[in-house]
Enzyme design. Sequence first.
Site, PDB file in Angstrom:
ATOM      1  N   CYS A 165       0.711  -1.150   0.037  1.00  0.00           N
ATOM      2  CA  CYS A 165       0.052   0.073   0.198  1.00  0.00           C
ATOM      3  C   CYS A 165       0.759   1.275  -0.038  1.00  0.00           C
ATOM      4  CB  CYS A 165      -0.930   0.028   1.221  1.00  0.00           C
ATOM      5  SG  CYS A 165      -2.105  -1.495   1.246  1.00  0.00           S
ATOM      6  N   HIS A 305      -2.718   8.106   6.836  1.00  0.00           N
ATOM      7  CA  HIS A 305      -2.745   6.701   6.317  1.00  0.00           C
ATOM      8  C   HIS A 305      -4.229   6.277   6.686  1.00  0.00           C
ATOM      9  CE1 HIS A 305      -2.010   3.022   4.257  1.00  0.00           C
ATOM     10  NE2 HIS A 305      -1.932   2.258   5.401  1.00  0.00           N
ATOM     11  N   GLU A 316      -0.729   5.390  14.140  1.00  0.00           N
ATOM     12  CA  GLU A 316      -0.133   6.215  13.516  1.00  0.00           C
ATOM     13  C   GLU A 316      -0.307   7.769  14.413  1.00  0.00           C
ATOM     14  OE1 GLU A 316      -0.997   8.547   9.251  1.00  0.00           O
ATOM     15  OE2 GLU A 316      -2.148   6.825   9.648  1.00  0.00           O
ATOM     16  N   LYS A 337      -9.538   8.455   3.023  1.00  0.00           N
ATOM     17  CA  LYS A 337      -9.757   6.935   2.796  1.00  0.00           C
ATOM     18  C   LYS A 337     -11.205   6.754   3.366  1.00  0.00           C
ATOM     19  CE  LYS A 337      -5.502   4.404   2.891  1.00  0.00           C
ATOM     20  NZ  LYS A 337      -4.633   5.643   3.081  1.00  0.00           N
ATOM     21  N   HIS A 342      -9.665   2.289   0.246  1.00  0.00           N
ATOM     22  CA  HIS A 342      -8.413   2.085   0.399  1.00  0.00           C
ATOM     23  C   HIS A 342      -7.681   1.412  -1.017  1.00  0.00           C
ATOM     24  CE1 HIS A 342      -4.274   1.270   1.262  1.00  0.00           C
ATOM     25  NE2 HIS A 342      -4.418   0.383   2.483  1.00  0.00           N
ATOM     26  N   PHE A 403       1.951  -3.320   3.988  1.00  0.00           N
ATOM     27  CA  PHE A 403       2.152  -4.647   4.532  1.00  0.00           C
ATOM     28  C   PHE A 403       3.724  -4.883   4.476  1.00  0.00           C
ATOM     29  CE2 PHE A 403      -2.094  -7.110   4.097  1.00  0.00           C
ATOM     30  CZ  PHE A 403      -2.632  -6.145   5.106  1.00  0.00           C
TER      31      PHE A 403
END
Length: 415
Positions: A165, A305, A316, A337, A342, A403
């Site tokens: 991502c 994010h 975060e 998002k 996403h 990831f």
Amino acid sequence: MEQRRVVVTGIGTINPIGNNIEEYFRNLENGVSGSATITAFDATNFKSRIACEVKGFNASEYFDRKELRKYDRYAQFALVAASEAVEDAAIDFERINLERVGVVWASGVGGMQTFYDEVMGWSEGGGIPRFSPFFVPKMIPDLAAGHISIKYGFMGPNYSVVSACASSNHAMIDALNLIRWGKADMIVTGGSEAPVIIPSVGGFSSMQALSTRNDDPQHASRPFDKDRDGFVIAEGAGALVFEEYEHAVARGAKIYCEVAGSGMSADAYHITAPCPDGRGAKLSMRLALEDAEIGVDAVDYLNAHGTSTPLGDVAELAAVQELFGEHAYRMNISSTKSMTGHLLGATAAVEALACVFAITHGVVPPTINVEELDPQIDPKLNLTLGKAQNREVKVAMSNTFGFGGHNSTIIFRAL
């Protein structure tokens, strides 16, 4: 030697809340949700039946039949967004040196639909190997960059970046540095993804990564909310033309903002879960500030994010507060998002465009769908809840994590 400056001179997109820049910016400001029940396939038996799909897209309106044989959906999105950005940049192809124009593109999963179709066709055909000659070129994630290059004759650096991502943030960071280093004068960069397909939805669902708010899909993407239960998978593309500042000025280009700096790091912790204390995210943001040569108090807006996952959102914001200190309460933070879902490898590019919007329009896009803030999140943070907020934005930062523990941060600044 003085470092070459890099600016944004062209933008384009196709995503769940806008099939072009104008529509995207309008819906960003108005807090429109792109989430709905999946239409791409019958998801009745899936745990998660929600996605943010591109609306009203008919590929035959953009490509002829011969072209469509060569393009997976992720590449179609790439070409649509890149075309808008290139046109917006008003490039004079008769005068520009095409050897100095490159393409650095990103996709997390590439042509997974093509791979699925070909393998299923082989299986249903009794194991007879009748694969399409376009199978491999349609599937591999670097071909979107190749198609953009071929369409326009761009002969500069040309490749693709894959870091889950974080992919399109890493692509933009590479584009920034290539221009800084004098390897190119202009680069079309961004990312595209088309993961609203059986393998992707099935795989992420089995990981319990996706929201299962199937009875209320419009409000399923809810970063920072107490009842968030996973991200909403999405498709689309974002494209930006990065250009060396003097080159842009010399040709009279429209300049949106400067690409001020970037940071990258690794959590070195877990294949999918973020480090709970957010140390990797903090390092990425700190390195970006150092690269841009600005202090924490200069940042007006952070596009988080903020995927709407239980662990990621908290980690975060913990990193943000630790790095920014008291200034964390003075800047705006939001997760777009909540509207777009996403987009995996394309998400950073689409969110970079949200930063461009904030700088050029003086409007911070909202975080929608927060009904009750997670008690682990400091309520004094300005998460831009519910509706957009008017504010002069001179510096905007965007975080994207992936990831594998990949962390990336990019900073845009008004000229």
